[in-house]
Design an enzyme around this catalytic site. Sequence first.
Site, PDB file in Angstrom:
ATOM      1  CE  LYS A 173      62.276  34.216  90.630  1.00  0.00           C
ATOM      2  NZ  LYS A 173      61.395  35.371  90.454  1.00  0.00           N
ATOM      3  N   GLY A 203      67.647  39.509  97.850  1.00  0.00           N
ATOM      4  CA  GLY A 203      66.263  39.425  98.302  1.00  0.00           C
ATOM      5  C   GLY A 203      66.209  39.312  99.811  1.00  0.00           C
ATOM      6  CB  THR A 263      67.060  37.333 105.865  1.00  0.00           C
ATOM      7  OG1 THR A 263      67.820  38.550 105.734  1.00  0.00           O
ATOM      8  CG2 THR A 263      67.851  36.350 106.709  1.00  0.00           C
ATOM      9  N   GLY A 268      66.670  33.817 101.242  1.00  0.00           N
ATOM     10  CA  GLY A 268      68.088  33.464 101.156  1.00  0.00           C
ATOM     11  C   GLY A 268      68.361  32.124 101.827  1.00  0.00           C
ATOM     12  CD  GLU A 278      75.121  41.606  98.145  1.00  0.00           C
ATOM     13  OE1 GLU A 278      74.898  42.186  99.224  1.00  0.00           O
ATOM     14  OE2 GLU A 278      76.253  41.536  97.641  1.00  0.00           O
ATOM     15  CB  CYS A 314      68.749  45.917 101.013  1.00  0.00           C
ATOM     16  SG  CYS A 314      69.855  46.454  99.707  1.00  0.00           S
ATOM     17  CD  GLU A 354      64.718  44.660 104.834  1.00  0.00           C
ATOM     18  OE1 GLU A 354      64.363  43.485 104.643  1.00  0.00           O
ATOM     19  OE2 GLU A 354      65.619  45.206 104.185  1.00  0.00           O
TER      20      GLU A 354
HETATM   21  P1  NAD Z   1      62.027  37.992  98.216  1.00  0.00           P
HETATM   22  O1  NAD Z   1      63.075  37.258  98.943  1.00  0.00           O
HETATM   23  O2  NAD Z   1      60.612  37.682  98.508  1.00  0.00           O
HETATM   24  O3  NAD Z   1      62.187  37.766  96.636  1.00  0.00           O
HETATM   25  C1  NAD Z   1      63.391  38.003  95.967  1.00  0.00           C
HETATM   26  C2  NAD Z   1      63.463  37.104  94.753  1.00  0.00           C
HETATM   27  O4  NAD Z   1      63.507  35.754  95.194  1.00  0.00           O
HETATM   28  C3  NAD Z   1      62.250  37.215  93.825  1.00  0.00           C
HETATM   29  O5  NAD Z   1      62.675  37.087  92.495  1.00  0.00           O
HETATM   30  C4  NAD Z   1      61.418  36.011  94.228  1.00  0.00           C
HETATM   31  O6  NAD Z   1      60.560  35.552  93.211  1.00  0.00           O
HETATM   32  C5  NAD Z   1      62.496  34.997  94.542  1.00  0.00           C
HETATM   33  N1  NAD Z   1      62.097  33.914  95.432  1.00  0.00           N
HETATM   34  C6  NAD Z   1      61.126  33.915  96.384  1.00  0.00           C
HETATM   35  N2  NAD Z   1      61.054  32.699  96.975  1.00  0.00           N
HETATM   36  C7  NAD Z   1      61.997  31.930  96.393  1.00  0.00           C
HETATM   37  C8  NAD Z   1      62.430  30.590  96.591  1.00  0.00           C
HETATM   38  N3  NAD Z   1      61.865  29.772  97.489  1.00  0.00           N
HETATM   39  N4  NAD Z   1      63.443  30.116  95.829  1.00  0.00           N
HETATM   40  C9  NAD Z   1      64.046  30.917  94.915  1.00  0.00           C
HETATM   41  N5  NAD Z   1      63.672  32.186  94.680  1.00  0.00           N
HETATM   42  C10 NAD Z   1      62.669  32.702  95.417  1.00  0.00           C
HETATM   43  O7  NAD Z   1      62.345  39.520  98.410  1.00  0.00           O
HETATM   44  P2  NAD Z   1      61.521  40.755  97.879  1.00  0.00           P
HETATM   45  O8  NAD Z   1      60.317  40.942  98.742  1.00  0.00           O
HETATM   46  O9  NAD Z   1      61.313  40.604  96.412  1.00  0.00           O
HETATM   47  O10 NAD Z   1      62.575  41.934  98.089  1.00  0.00           O
HETATM   48  C11 NAD Z   1      62.722  42.600  99.292  1.00  0.00           C
HETATM   49  C12 NAD Z   1      63.880  42.040 100.067  1.00  0.00           C
HETATM   50  O11 NAD Z   1      65.072  42.089  99.295  1.00  0.00           O
HETATM   51  C13 NAD Z   1      64.178  42.855 101.312  1.00  0.00           C
HETATM   52  O12 NAD Z   1      64.435  42.025 102.397  1.00  0.00           O
HETATM   53  C14 NAD Z   1      65.439  43.615 100.938  1.00  0.00           C
HETATM   54  O13 NAD Z   1      66.205  44.026 102.012  1.00  0.00           O
HETATM   55  C15 NAD Z   1      66.132  42.654 100.079  1.00  0.00           C
HETATM   56  N6  NAD Z   1      67.101  43.336  99.230  1.00  0.00           N
HETATM   57  C16 NAD Z   1      68.439  43.160  99.498  1.00  0.00           C
HETATM   58  C17 NAD Z   1      69.394  43.832  98.748  1.00  0.00           C
HETATM   59  C18 NAD Z   1      70.866  43.667  99.016  1.00  0.00           C
HETATM   60  O14 NAD Z   1      71.662  43.963  98.121  1.00  0.00           O
HETATM   61  N7  NAD Z   1      71.281  43.210 100.174  1.00  0.00           N
HETATM   62  C19 NAD Z   1      68.987  44.681  97.738  1.00  0.00           C
HETATM   63  C20 NAD Z   1      67.636  44.854  97.519  1.00  0.00           C
HETATM   64  C21 NAD Z   1      66.699  44.160  98.267  1.00  0.00           C
END
Ligand code: NAD
Length: 499
Positions: free
Chosen positions: A184, A237, A239, A242, A259, A293, A393
């Site tokens: 996804k 994505g 925390t 996660g 991650e 991130c 962050e």
């Molecule tokens: P997000 O957590 O909002 O979304 C990430 C993904 O999760 C998207 O595809 C979203 O649709 C999905 N998602 C959202 N709610 C969900 C749920 N309840 N169940 C399942 N999936 C769900 O994050 P974002 O705003 O898209 O990205 C930014 C974040 O990602 C930042 O915190 C960043 O640090 C982190 N990030 C981490 C890494 C790493 O490798 N550690 C890399 C890049 C980004």
Amino acid sequence: MTLTPRHVNLDTLPRQLFINGEWVDGLAGARLSVRDPYDDHEILTIAEAREADVDRAVAAARAAFPAWAAMNPSDRGRLLYKLVEKMEACFDELAELEAIDTGHPIRDTRFLDVPRSLLNFRYFAGLADKLDGRQVPVEPGFLNVVKRQPVGVVGQIVPWNFPLMFCSWKLGPALAAGNTVVMKPSEITPLSTLRLAQMMHEVGFPPGVVNIVPGYGHSAGQRLAEHPDVNKIAFTGSTATGRKIVEASSGNLKRVSLELGGKGPNIVFADAVLPAAVGGSAFAIFHNQGQACIAGSRLLLEESIADAFLEKFIALAESIRLGHPLDPDTEMGPLTSRLHQQRVLNYLDICRKEGNRILTGGSSPDDAALAQGCFIRPTVVEAQPGDTVFTQEVFGPFVSVTRFKDEAEAIALANTGDYGLGSGLWTTNLARAHRVADAMQAGMVWVNCYKRVHPGSPFGGVGQSGYGRDLGTECMNEYTEAKSLWINYDAQLPPFYKR
Ligand code: NAD
């Protein structure tokens, strides 16, 4: 100045879900609007996956799993190599596509997003037939071997900041190890992922091996995370999300790797080579508009050089050229969405309320040509432990600056907060470099560099930055189960039950 892509044909881009080797609409008929963050106009709409579509995709992946897992690993590698060749042939198109969907400057997508994605896929293609197990030297007469077997159907959920690259991080190892996948992508940036699926289909990946279901997190993402027939979720994505994924995964106790976010401390000691530290620290935070991130978003400066460092650093920040992502001169594009721009602007309101001194930036640019876009000027803010922006962050072109007196204080500041992903330090003292690197609570430490990533080197965090690793041979553990096989070929078993 709006520029149009020369290598992307919007008319032929896939706009549907990719399930079981076919392009299909979502069962509910819903659409997602995909927007160009340069001026927030709608590029196109695509089919939106909901829960029932995820169910279809999981069923397809499940059906495809036995044959894919049983395939000669070398043939799985060959298909991944073919994908790399296809991507290379479409290099310019992918670079432009990623630029218009995410706002990344074309110089970055050409230099980083696309070449790195190629590098990763190539690495995992090569790893497909090198995943050997081991033989354990047990008692005479027995053979014990540890085999590595694929985990099964893998759900992959990724964010919007590096969509194509995350495909290579996640699909590469999962497929090489013999798993089938339901991915996804972010609802905000699905275009390069869909185009990649089209290429995978063209080079001959069997139906159902890879399924792509763009949709919202609360519906499609949630369903994938809780799905009883998914064996593992690989998530990148925030925390907060996660945590929801871990909860959703508990029904069938599927494996999870996370991650998550970061707040990368970047320490500059007085003995650092200053020009290198200034340039490297600017790259650490401002590359990709700070949407990384592993961004070095918390600059820690030794007091004696702080003023000299900041003078140069701020001048550099103010010279960064903002502009259209397709303009080769652009060094910083817009943030990837209007919503995210608002989030970053909210942090600037918090800074003003909490009295953080804004040394430069702090707003959208005044330039009328950029006014419609999701831009934020490169921003440098003074902060102390206890301030919101010292530990939270921001995920934008926003760096906090804090001064320290000595090494012990630098380490204490660096380890403040719950995250532990990327971190860095600049020094010419080798002993100090090792000492401080050992003390950093982080998954990755860069010395006299920042944000170095290679497919062979593990990537991941500690604490609230998650667990498990992407990349490296380490990530193959995430995508395989160890099976211990015992064979008695000559052993006399002790008489446990003497009769
Ligand atoms: P997000 O957590 O909002 O979304 C990430 C993904 O999760 C998207 O595809 C979203 O649709 C999905 N998602 C959202 N709610 C969900 C749920 N309840 N169940 C399942 N999936 C769900 O994050 P974002 O705003 O898209 O990205 C930014 C974040 O990602 C930042 O915190 C960043 O640090 C982190 N990030 C981490 C890494 C790493 O490798 N550690 C890399 C890049 C980004």
